[in-house]
Structure formats: structure tokens, C-alpha cells
Design a protein around this motif. Sequence first.
Motif, PDB file in Angstrom:
ATOM      1  N   GLY A 107     -38.539  27.715  42.241  1.00 38.52           N
ATOM      2  CA  GLY A 107     -37.435  27.292  41.967  1.00 38.52           C
ATOM      3  C   GLY A 107     -36.581  27.151  43.176  1.00 38.52           C
ATOM      4  N   GLU A 108     -35.638  26.567  43.427  1.00 40.19           N
ATOM      5  CA  GLU A 108     -34.694  26.531  44.531  1.00 40.19           C
ATOM      6  C   GLU A 108     -34.309  27.989  45.010  1.00 40.19           C
ATOM      7  OE1 GLU A 108     -34.110  24.470  46.872  1.00 40.19           O
ATOM      8  OE2 GLU A 108     -35.760  23.328  45.642  1.00 40.19           O
ATOM      9  N   ARG A 109     -33.869  28.853  43.782  1.00 36.98           N
ATOM     10  CA  ARG A 109     -33.383  30.335  44.397  1.00 36.98           C
ATOM     11  C   ARG A 109     -34.557  30.979  44.908  1.00 36.98           C
ATOM     12  NH1 ARG A 109     -29.957  31.769  38.981  1.00 36.98           N
ATOM     13  NH2 ARG A 109     -32.030  30.913  38.185  1.00 36.98           N
ATOM     14  N   THR A 110     -35.873  30.814  44.489  1.00 39.97           N
ATOM     15  CA  THR A 110     -36.962  31.480  44.956  1.00 39.97           C
ATOM     16  C   THR A 110     -37.224  30.935  46.345  1.00 39.97           C
ATOM     17  OG1 THR A 110     -37.774  31.701  42.681  1.00 39.97           O
ATOM     18  CG2 THR A 110     -39.301  32.081  44.628  1.00 39.97           C
ATOM     19  N   LEU A 111     -37.067  29.575  46.581  1.00 37.85           N
ATOM     20  CA  LEU A 111     -37.501  29.119  47.941  1.00 37.85           C
ATOM     21  C   LEU A 111     -36.231  29.785  48.925  1.00 37.85           C
ATOM     22  CD1 LEU A 111     -38.719  25.593  47.018  1.00 37.85           C
ATOM     23  CD2 LEU A 111     -39.828  27.624  47.844  1.00 37.85           C
ATOM     24  N   ALA A 112     -35.089  29.802  48.496  1.00 42.53           N
ATOM     25  CA  ALA A 112     -33.901  30.016  49.376  1.00 42.53           C
ATOM     26  C   ALA A 112     -33.969  31.887  49.415  1.00 42.53           C
ATOM     27  CB  ALA A 112     -32.522  29.969  48.749  1.00 42.53           C
ATOM     28  N   ALA A 113     -34.433  32.438  48.573  1.00 42.82           N
ATOM     29  CA  ALA A 113     -34.721  33.855  48.644  1.00 42.82           C
ATOM     30  C   ALA A 113     -35.736  34.285  49.768  1.00 42.82           C
ATOM     31  CB  ALA A 113     -35.210  34.477  47.545  1.00 42.82           C
ATOM     32  N   ALA A 114     -36.786  33.535  49.657  1.00 41.85           N
ATOM     33  CA  ALA A 114     -37.918  33.685  50.552  1.00 41.85           C
ATOM     34  C   ALA A 114     -37.334  33.132  52.352  1.00 41.85           C
ATOM     35  CB  ALA A 114     -39.126  32.699  50.311  1.00 41.85           C
ATOM     36  N   ARG A 115     -36.701  32.240  52.491  1.00 40.76           N
ATOM     37  CA  ARG A 115     -36.108  31.862  53.623  1.00 40.76           C
ATOM     38  C   ARG A 115     -35.204  32.746  54.208  1.00 40.76           C
ATOM     39  NH1 ARG A 115     -35.965  26.888  51.135  1.00 40.76           N
ATOM     40  NH2 ARG A 115     -33.711  26.900  50.403  1.00 40.76           N
ATOM     41  N   ALA A 116     -34.386  33.553  53.233  1.00 36.51           N
ATOM     42  CA  ALA A 116     -33.141  34.585  53.492  1.00 36.51           C
ATOM     43  C   ALA A 116     -34.051  35.639  53.866  1.00 36.51           C
ATOM     44  CB  ALA A 116     -32.614  34.830  52.413  1.00 36.51           C
ATOM     45  N   ALA A 117     -35.012  36.229  53.198  1.00 36.47           N
ATOM     46  CA  ALA A 117     -35.821  37.371  53.528  1.00 36.47           C
ATOM     47  C   ALA A 117     -36.322  37.114  55.259  1.00 36.47           C
ATOM     48  CB  ALA A 117     -37.008  37.475  52.512  1.00 36.47           C
ATOM     49  N   GLU A 118     -36.882  35.865  55.595  1.00 41.00           N
ATOM     50  CA  GLU A 118     -37.489  35.660  56.650  1.00 41.00           C
ATOM     51  C   GLU A 118     -36.188  35.946  57.957  1.00 41.00           C
ATOM     52  OE1 GLU A 118     -39.403  31.772  58.997  1.00 41.00           O
ATOM     53  OE2 GLU A 118     -40.446  32.567  57.087  1.00 41.00           O
ATOM     54  N   ASP A 119     -35.100  35.229  57.199  1.00 39.94           N
ATOM     55  CA  ASP A 119     -33.973  34.922  58.412  1.00 39.94           C
ATOM     56  C   ASP A 119     -33.475  36.326  58.659  1.00 39.94           C
ATOM     57  OD1 ASP A 119     -34.713  32.367  58.784  1.00 39.94           O
ATOM     58  OD2 ASP A 119     -32.921  31.672  57.337  1.00 39.94           O
ATOM     59  N   GLU A 120     -33.246  37.072  57.484  1.00 40.26           N
ATOM     60  CA  GLU A 120     -32.551  38.267  57.616  1.00 40.26           C
ATOM     61  C   GLU A 120     -33.353  39.450  58.290  1.00 40.26           C
ATOM     62  OE1 GLU A 120     -30.990  39.059  53.710  1.00 40.26           O
ATOM     63  OE2 GLU A 120     -29.678  37.034  53.836  1.00 40.26           O
ATOM     64  N   GLY A 121     -34.621  39.138  58.215  1.00 39.82           N
ATOM     65  CA  GLY A 121     -35.622  40.382  58.830  1.00 39.82           C
ATOM     66  C   GLY A 121     -35.479  41.404  58.047  1.00 39.82           C
ATOM     67  N   VAL A 122     -35.729  41.258  56.696  1.00 39.66           N
ATOM     68  CA  VAL A 122     -35.806  42.592  55.713  1.00 39.66           C
ATOM     69  C   VAL A 122     -37.274  43.275  56.018  1.00 39.66           C
ATOM     70  CG1 VAL A 122     -34.515  41.509  53.910  1.00 39.66           C
ATOM     71  CG2 VAL A 122     -37.094  41.251  53.933  1.00 39.66           C
ATOM     72  N   GLU A 123     -37.059  44.564  55.672  1.00 40.36           N
ATOM     73  CA  GLU A 123     -37.963  45.429  56.095  1.00 40.36           C
ATOM     74  C   GLU A 123     -39.496  44.997  55.500  1.00 40.36           C
ATOM     75  OE1 GLU A 123     -39.337  49.816  55.191  1.00 40.36           O
ATOM     76  OE2 GLU A 123     -37.267  49.592  55.105  1.00 40.36           O
ATOM     77  N   GLY A 124     -39.608  44.125  54.206  1.00 43.91           N
ATOM     78  CA  GLY A 124     -40.958  43.680  53.770  1.00 43.91           C
ATOM     79  C   GLY A 124     -40.656  42.205  54.070  1.00 43.91           C
ATOM     80  N   SER A 125     -41.521  41.542  53.344  1.00 41.60           N
ATOM     81  CA  SER A 125     -41.471  40.046  53.321  1.00 41.60           C
ATOM     82  C   SER A 125     -41.346  39.487  51.968  1.00 41.60           C
ATOM     83  CB  SER A 125     -42.738  39.526  54.140  1.00 41.60           C
ATOM     84  OG  SER A 125     -43.970  39.760  53.576  1.00 41.60           O
ATOM     85  N   LEU A 126     -41.289  38.324  51.755  1.00 39.68           N
ATOM     86  CA  LEU A 126     -41.152  37.429  50.561  1.00 39.68           C
ATOM     87  C   LEU A 126     -41.720  36.158  50.803  1.00 39.68           C
ATOM     88  CD1 LEU A 126     -40.825  36.940  47.671  1.00 39.68           C
ATOM     89  CD2 LEU A 126     -38.246  36.644  47.948  1.00 39.68           C
ATOM     90  N   ARG A 127     -42.726  35.441  50.365  1.00 32.56           N
ATOM     91  CA  ARG A 127     -43.023  34.396  50.619  1.00 32.56           C
ATOM     92  C   ARG A 127     -43.254  33.562  49.194  1.00 32.56           C
ATOM     93  NH1 ARG A 127     -48.290  35.469  54.199  1.00 32.56           N
ATOM     94  NH2 ARG A 127     -47.933  37.477  53.201  1.00 32.56           N
ATOM     95  N   ALA A 128     -42.789  32.319  49.103  1.00 31.85           N
ATOM     96  CA  ALA A 128     -42.614  31.710  47.867  1.00 31.85           C
ATOM     97  C   ALA A 128     -44.004  30.566  48.085  1.00 31.85           C
ATOM     98  CB  ALA A 128     -41.660  30.917  47.689  1.00 31.85           C
ATOM     99  N   ARG A 129     -45.034  30.595  46.971  1.00 28.96           N
ATOM    100  CA  ARG A 129     -46.063  29.674  47.120  1.00 28.96           C
ATOM    101  C   ARG A 129     -46.240  28.957  45.885  1.00 28.96           C
ATOM    102  NH1 ARG A 129     -45.291  30.553  51.762  1.00 28.96           N
ATOM    103  NH2 ARG A 129     -46.664  31.512  53.270  1.00 28.96           N
ATOM    104  N   ARG A 130     -46.685  27.723  46.013  1.00 25.60           N
ATOM    105  CA  ARG A 130     -47.007  26.854  44.726  1.00 25.60           C
ATOM    106  C   ARG A 130     -48.371  27.264  44.426  1.00 25.60           C
ATOM    107  NH1 ARG A 130     -44.361  22.569  42.923  1.00 25.60           N
ATOM    108  NH2 ARG A 130     -43.101  22.388  44.785  1.00 25.60           N
ATOM    109  N   GLY A 131     -48.639  27.375  43.232  1.00 31.00           N
ATOM    110  CA  GLY A 131     -49.892  27.758  42.922  1.00 31.00           C
ATOM    111  C   GLY A 131     -49.773  27.970  41.325  1.00 31.00           C
ATOM    112  N   ASP A 132     -51.268  27.650  40.797  1.00 26.82           N
ATOM    113  CA  ASP A 132     -51.398  27.912  39.213  1.00 26.82           C
ATOM    114  C   ASP A 132     -52.221  29.257  38.950  1.00 26.82           C
ATOM    115  OD1 ASP A 132     -52.094  27.705  36.621  1.00 26.82           O
ATOM    116  OD2 ASP A 132     -52.491  25.471  36.821  1.00 26.82           O
TER     117      ASP A 132
END
Length: 165
Positions: free
Chosen positions: A49-74
Motif C-alpha cells: 500500500g501507499e503507506r508502506t511505500l511511503a514508510a520505506a521512502r521515509a526510512a531511507e530519507d530519514e536515515g533510521v538505524e535499520g532499513s525498510l524496503r517494500a517489495r511486491r511479491g507473492d
Amino acid sequence: MVSPSRRALVDELADHDSLVEVGVGNRPAVAQALAERGSRVVAVDVDPGERTLAAARAAEDEGVEGSLRARRGDVLALADTGTGERDVGPLADVDGSVDAVYACNLPAELQRPTVALAERLNAACAFTTLGFEEPVVPVRRRSVGGTPLYVARDAGRGERSSGPE
């Protein structure tokens, strides 16, 4: 914001360095909180979802300690061991091994493939259900912050749960 039941799940999973969330949809709160605590999280869904994609972008932009990547997959395709390869599809760019596979509100029809994915990755596996469903795979039942948590594969040992304890 993470609900108290989701916060309990975050507390339970936070000691894992690398995680895969199955079926994240548009609910990135657990993945986001784990990334903020320093975990590397890949959130997978057939339609993130859009919130998930936005959270992944924000984690990258804000340089959080870990990482969050959103991927399309089944998860059905990811669990398929027919290819003999671990690094396929949305998990191709996972750095190193995966410690745990988890899901929130995992419906019965996705429990077996989720556990199969964890087995394929030799990772721990834990999930919550929709609440009205019982697990259809062998699990150990735990209560974390009043939330039922089902452990299908144990951390560290990578062994399938033999059922209730």
C-alpha cells in the motif's frame, strides 16, 4: 503509531537483525518500528500500500538505524522451493541471511506458505492471526502483551515447532 498489541510484536521481534514481513499491505507500523530499532526489514505484499511505500521512502530519507524496503511479491511463489534458489524475486537484494519471517493478521490460507518461506530461508517464523481463526500449522502459542503470538519456527534453531507447549 503502533497499537499496544503491535508494540508487543515489535518487542518480540526486535532482537532479529534481518526480517521479512509477509502480507504487509498498507499497515507498515510493525516493519517501521523494527527498522527504527535497527533491524533490516523487507516488507512483501502482492500490492504494498501507499503507506508502506511511503514508510520505506521515509526510512531511507530519514536515515533510521535499520532499513525498510517494500517489495511486491507473492508468498506462494516465494515459498516455492522448486527453483532451488534462495535469492529470487523481491528477496534478491536481501543483505545476508534472514533471521525471521513474520506476519500480522495472517489468514489461514497463507500460513503454510509463510512457514515454508521461513524454512526455505532457515529463519524463525512467528505470526498473529485474524483473531477468529486458529493456526492451521503446528505452533507454540505465546501471549505477548495480551496478544496471541504463534511461533512456527524457533529463533536460533530454525526448527519447526512441534505444536503447543
